[in-house]
Scaffold this motif. Structure first.
Motif, PDB file in Angstrom:
ATOM      1  N   PHE A 122     112.992  41.205  -9.550  1.00  0.00           N
ATOM      2  CA  PHE A 122     114.382  40.579 -10.147  1.00  0.00           C
ATOM      3  C   PHE A 122     114.367  39.084 -10.069  1.00  0.00           C
ATOM      4  O   PHE A 122     115.203  38.571 -10.869  1.00  0.00           O
ATOM      5  CB  PHE A 122     115.446  41.262  -9.218  1.00  0.00           C
ATOM      6  N   GLU A 123     113.719  38.597  -9.389  1.00  0.00           N
ATOM      7  CA  GLU A 123     113.656  36.975  -9.378  1.00  0.00           C
ATOM      8  C   GLU A 123     112.746  36.445 -10.334  1.00  0.00           C
ATOM      9  O   GLU A 123     112.735  35.466 -10.738  1.00  0.00           O
ATOM     10  CB  GLU A 123     113.303  36.644  -7.695  1.00  0.00           C
ATOM     11  N   ALA A 124     112.056  37.238 -11.088  1.00  0.00           N
ATOM     12  CA  ALA A 124     110.797  36.796 -11.919  1.00  0.00           C
ATOM     13  C   ALA A 124     111.185  35.668 -13.003  1.00  0.00           C
ATOM     14  O   ALA A 124     110.562  34.947 -13.080  1.00  0.00           O
ATOM     15  CB  ALA A 124     110.132  38.329 -12.329  1.00  0.00           C
ATOM     16  N   CYS A 125     112.209  36.358 -13.850  1.00  0.00           N
ATOM     17  CA  CYS A 125     112.505  35.751 -14.820  1.00  0.00           C
ATOM     18  C   CYS A 125     113.569  34.430 -14.637  1.00  0.00           C
ATOM     19  O   CYS A 125     113.786  33.686 -15.717  1.00  0.00           O
ATOM     20  CB  CYS A 125     113.084  36.471 -16.153  1.00  0.00           C
ATOM     21  N   ILE A 126     114.020  34.345 -13.665  1.00  0.00           N
ATOM     22  CA  ILE A 126     115.179  33.326 -13.292  1.00  0.00           C
ATOM     23  C   ILE A 126     114.829  31.941 -13.482  1.00  0.00           C
ATOM     24  O   ILE A 126     115.594  31.107 -14.070  1.00  0.00           O
ATOM     25  CB  ILE A 126     115.754  33.654 -11.850  1.00  0.00           C
ATOM     26  N   PHE A 127     113.537  31.514 -12.841  1.00  0.00           N
ATOM     27  CA  PHE A 127     113.273  30.114 -12.841  1.00  0.00           C
ATOM     28  C   PHE A 127     112.823  29.792 -14.499  1.00  0.00           C
ATOM     29  O   PHE A 127     113.554  28.750 -15.034  1.00  0.00           O
ATOM     30  CB  PHE A 127     111.759  29.865 -12.243  1.00  0.00           C
ATOM     31  N   GLY A 128     112.245  30.440 -15.331  1.00  0.00           N
ATOM     32  CA  GLY A 128     112.093  30.343 -16.547  1.00  0.00           C
ATOM     33  C   GLY A 128     113.411  30.121 -17.322  1.00  0.00           C
ATOM     34  O   GLY A 128     113.820  29.309 -18.250  1.00  0.00           O
ATOM     35  N   LEU A 129     114.332  31.146 -17.049  1.00  0.00           N
ATOM     36  CA  LEU A 129     115.620  31.062 -17.845  1.00  0.00           C
ATOM     37  C   LEU A 129     116.256  29.956 -17.549  1.00  0.00           C
ATOM     38  O   LEU A 129     117.025  29.140 -18.480  1.00  0.00           O
ATOM     39  CB  LEU A 129     116.697  32.229 -17.082  1.00  0.00           C
ATOM     40  N   VAL A 130     116.374  29.334 -16.315  1.00  0.00           N
ATOM     41  CA  VAL A 130     117.367  28.143 -15.799  1.00  0.00           C
ATOM     42  C   VAL A 130     116.534  27.057 -16.458  1.00  0.00           C
ATOM     43  O   VAL A 130     117.479  26.152 -16.941  1.00  0.00           O
ATOM     44  CB  VAL A 130     117.296  28.144 -14.200  1.00  0.00           C
ATOM     45  N   VAL A 131     115.401  26.777 -16.353  1.00  0.00           N
ATOM     46  CA  VAL A 131     114.758  25.585 -17.044  1.00  0.00           C
ATOM     47  C   VAL A 131     115.114  25.603 -18.304  1.00  0.00           C
ATOM     48  O   VAL A 131     115.428  24.618 -18.948  1.00  0.00           O
ATOM     49  CB  VAL A 131     113.384  25.800 -16.700  1.00  0.00           C
ATOM     50  N   SER A 132     115.046  26.833 -19.139  1.00  0.00           N
ATOM     51  CA  SER A 132     115.169  26.613 -20.492  1.00  0.00           C
ATOM     52  C   SER A 132     116.668  26.496 -21.009  1.00  0.00           C
ATOM     53  O   SER A 132     117.082  25.777 -21.919  1.00  0.00           O
ATOM     54  CB  SER A 132     114.653  27.792 -21.275  1.00  0.00           C
ATOM     55  N   MET A 133     117.688  26.976 -20.143  1.00  0.00           N
ATOM     56  CA  MET A 133     118.964  26.724 -20.350  1.00  0.00           C
ATOM     57  C   MET A 133     119.430  25.282 -20.117  1.00  0.00           C
ATOM     58  O   MET A 133     120.192  24.672 -20.822  1.00  0.00           O
ATOM     59  CB  MET A 133     119.799  27.572 -19.358  1.00  0.00           C
ATOM     60  N   ALA A 134     118.703  24.760 -18.916  1.00  0.00           N
ATOM     61  CA  ALA A 134     119.103  23.335 -18.940  1.00  0.00           C
ATOM     62  C   ALA A 134     118.583  22.376 -20.148  1.00  0.00           C
ATOM     63  O   ALA A 134     118.963  21.427 -20.459  1.00  0.00           O
ATOM     64  CB  ALA A 134     118.448  23.053 -17.302  1.00  0.00           C
ATOM     65  N   MET A 135     117.424  22.850 -20.375  1.00  0.00           N
ATOM     66  CA  MET A 135     116.588  22.037 -21.534  1.00  0.00           C
ATOM     67  C   MET A 135     117.492  21.952 -22.727  1.00  0.00           C
ATOM     68  O   MET A 135     117.695  20.916 -23.438  1.00  0.00           O
ATOM     69  CB  MET A 135     115.307  22.377 -21.794  1.00  0.00           C
ATOM     70  N   LYS A 136     118.093  23.241 -23.110  1.00  0.00           N
ATOM     71  CA  LYS A 136     118.898  23.259 -24.171  1.00  0.00           C
ATOM     72  C   LYS A 136     120.065  22.650 -24.176  1.00  0.00           C
ATOM     73  O   LYS A 136     120.753  22.316 -25.061  1.00  0.00           O
ATOM     74  CB  LYS A 136     119.140  24.862 -24.380  1.00  0.00           C
ATOM     75  N   ALA A 137     120.476  22.267 -22.939  1.00  0.00           N
ATOM     76  CA  ALA A 137     122.058  21.705 -22.743  1.00  0.00           C
ATOM     77  C   ALA A 137     121.678  20.108 -22.734  1.00  0.00           C
ATOM     78  O   ALA A 137     122.637  19.559 -22.436  1.00  0.00           O
ATOM     79  CB  ALA A 137     122.450  22.160 -21.421  1.00  0.00           C
TER      80      ALA A 137
END
Length: 384
Positions: free
Chosen positions: A306-321
């Motif tokens: 369940f924690e697997a994808c969260i790091f990559g998700l958050v980094v990409s969300m921040a970069m897009k923002a």
């Protein structure tokens, strides 16, 4: 298209090299037994890996603006290789291990800051979340294979640290491959300064992402270090056998990231984030109440999934923002990896104070509580 595909491959291999530092979980159990260390002292080992993310992430982002993202990744590999070879060429004492993992932490800081933006140079923006998540699959493969390689090295009579030789060879090959791969990098702000980069935290969305990185890495490192100890404490396994808990943890991180790489092509980032943090919180809560080898393995695997994808998700969300300041946004997010050092240290202190790993679980659960709140309240309130 063919050239782009070729350029993606050595970048993806960089994620595999990125996973080498996760060997610190299984290594900590070995070093703790070898030198008869307390939990507090043993947990200083992962701390020396992750403390560098706080001090060097933003300077790395500024350096990357000047020397380029590819050169920064190659520099990180060289530093990592030196660190891994240190216990091989010198007498493997506790100070040598601390120095080795410190160098691995420095190298890992540089590659984590540089690799995500470099991925953005070889894939389109709409594929960034999926591509970073796919990279996390390879990182997790390196992470879960480490303890098993240690087991084989011990069984062969070579000593657990022979795994560092295997990793060094792969890192050298990856560096050479990337060096001979042509990548056209997007323009960077060479005049950027550290203070200006930290100013991005004035954006509430970026700030929330920063604390999400802090907590999810805290959970990741906390579980990596605590899982073998839980099996020793609750199931009576020895250090080598218990070290396989880290392998299972990272195996299910691999599965979770592999699934996410497909799901994120169909589901919005924030929605998938929410689904996973609910499962993560429930799995961590279960660790307080279960015992026995098989139940512990199952729940540890669920935490990893369940924690697997969260790091990559958050980094990409921040970069897009943060369009136009992706290097700086990446540096900020990687600064949040300091959570791995602080959470690891606190789990050791509280487990010693409470006489067991229940202290570690309390710290990990506190991080999970923020992760549960973040996508439902904070990020929802401050749109990117």
């Amino acid at each position: 298209m063919k050239k782009a595909t070729i350029a993606v491959l050595p970048v993806l291999l960089g994620f595999f090299v990125m996973g080498f530092s996760d060997i610190v979980g299984a290594a900590t159990a070995q070093i703790k037994d070898q030198f008869n260390l307390s939990n507090t002292m043993a947990n200083l080992i992962p701390s020396v890996v992750f403390v560098w993310f706080f001090f060097l992430s933003m300077p790395t982002a500024i350096l990357m603006n000047k020397i380029g993202r590819k050169n920064a990744v190659m520099l990180s590999n060289v530093i990592t290789i030196i660190g891994m070879l240190l216990p091989i060429v010198l007498k493997a004492s506790l100070p040598v291990y601390l120095a080795a993992f410190a160098l691995m932490g420095i190298g890992n800081t540089v590659i984590q800051v540089a690799l995500n933006p470099l991925m953005g140079d070889v894939v389109s923006k709409d594929k960034l979340s999926t591509s970073i998540t796919a990279g996390q699959v390879l990182k997790a493969v390196a992470s879960f294979s480490g303890p098993y390689i240690i087991g084989m090295c011990v069984a062969a009579g070579w000593g657990w640290n022979a795994v560092l030789i295997v990793y060094s060879v792969i890192a050298v090959l990856g560096t050479l491959w990337l060096a001979f791969t042509k990548i056209e990098e997007s323009p960077a702000n060479e005049a950027a300064k550290v203070g200006e980069s930290f100013a991005l935290l004035k954006n509430p969305y970026i700030l929330a992402c920063f604390f999400a990185i802090f907590c999810i890495v805290g959970i990741d490192v906390g579980m990596n270090v605590t899982s073998p100890k839980l099996l020793q404490e609750k199931a009576g396994l020895d250090a080598t056998a218990a070290g396989t808990a880290s392998s299972w943890f990272f195996l299910f991180k691999t599965i979770g990231n592999f699934l996410a790489a497909f799901m994120l092509t169909k589901i919005a980032d924030l929605k998938y984030f929410r689904w996973n943090v609910i499962g993560l919180a429930l799995a961590i809560a279960a660790l307080f109440f279960i015992s026995g080898k098989m139940p512990l393995y199952i729940v540890i695997c669920l935490v990893g999934f369940f924690e697997a994808c969260i790091f990559g998700l958050v980094v990409s969300m921040a970069m897009k923002a943060a369009p136009g300041t992706e290097n700086e946004a990446s540096g900020l997010m990687i600064t949040g990896i300091i959570g791995g050092a602080l959470v690891s240290f606190l789990t050791g202190v509280l487990s010693d104070a409470m006489g067991g790993q229940i202290g570690s679980l309390i710290i990990i659960a506190a991080c999970a509580a923020y992760m549960l709140i973040c996508p439902f309240c904070i990020l929802n309130r401050h749109k990117a």
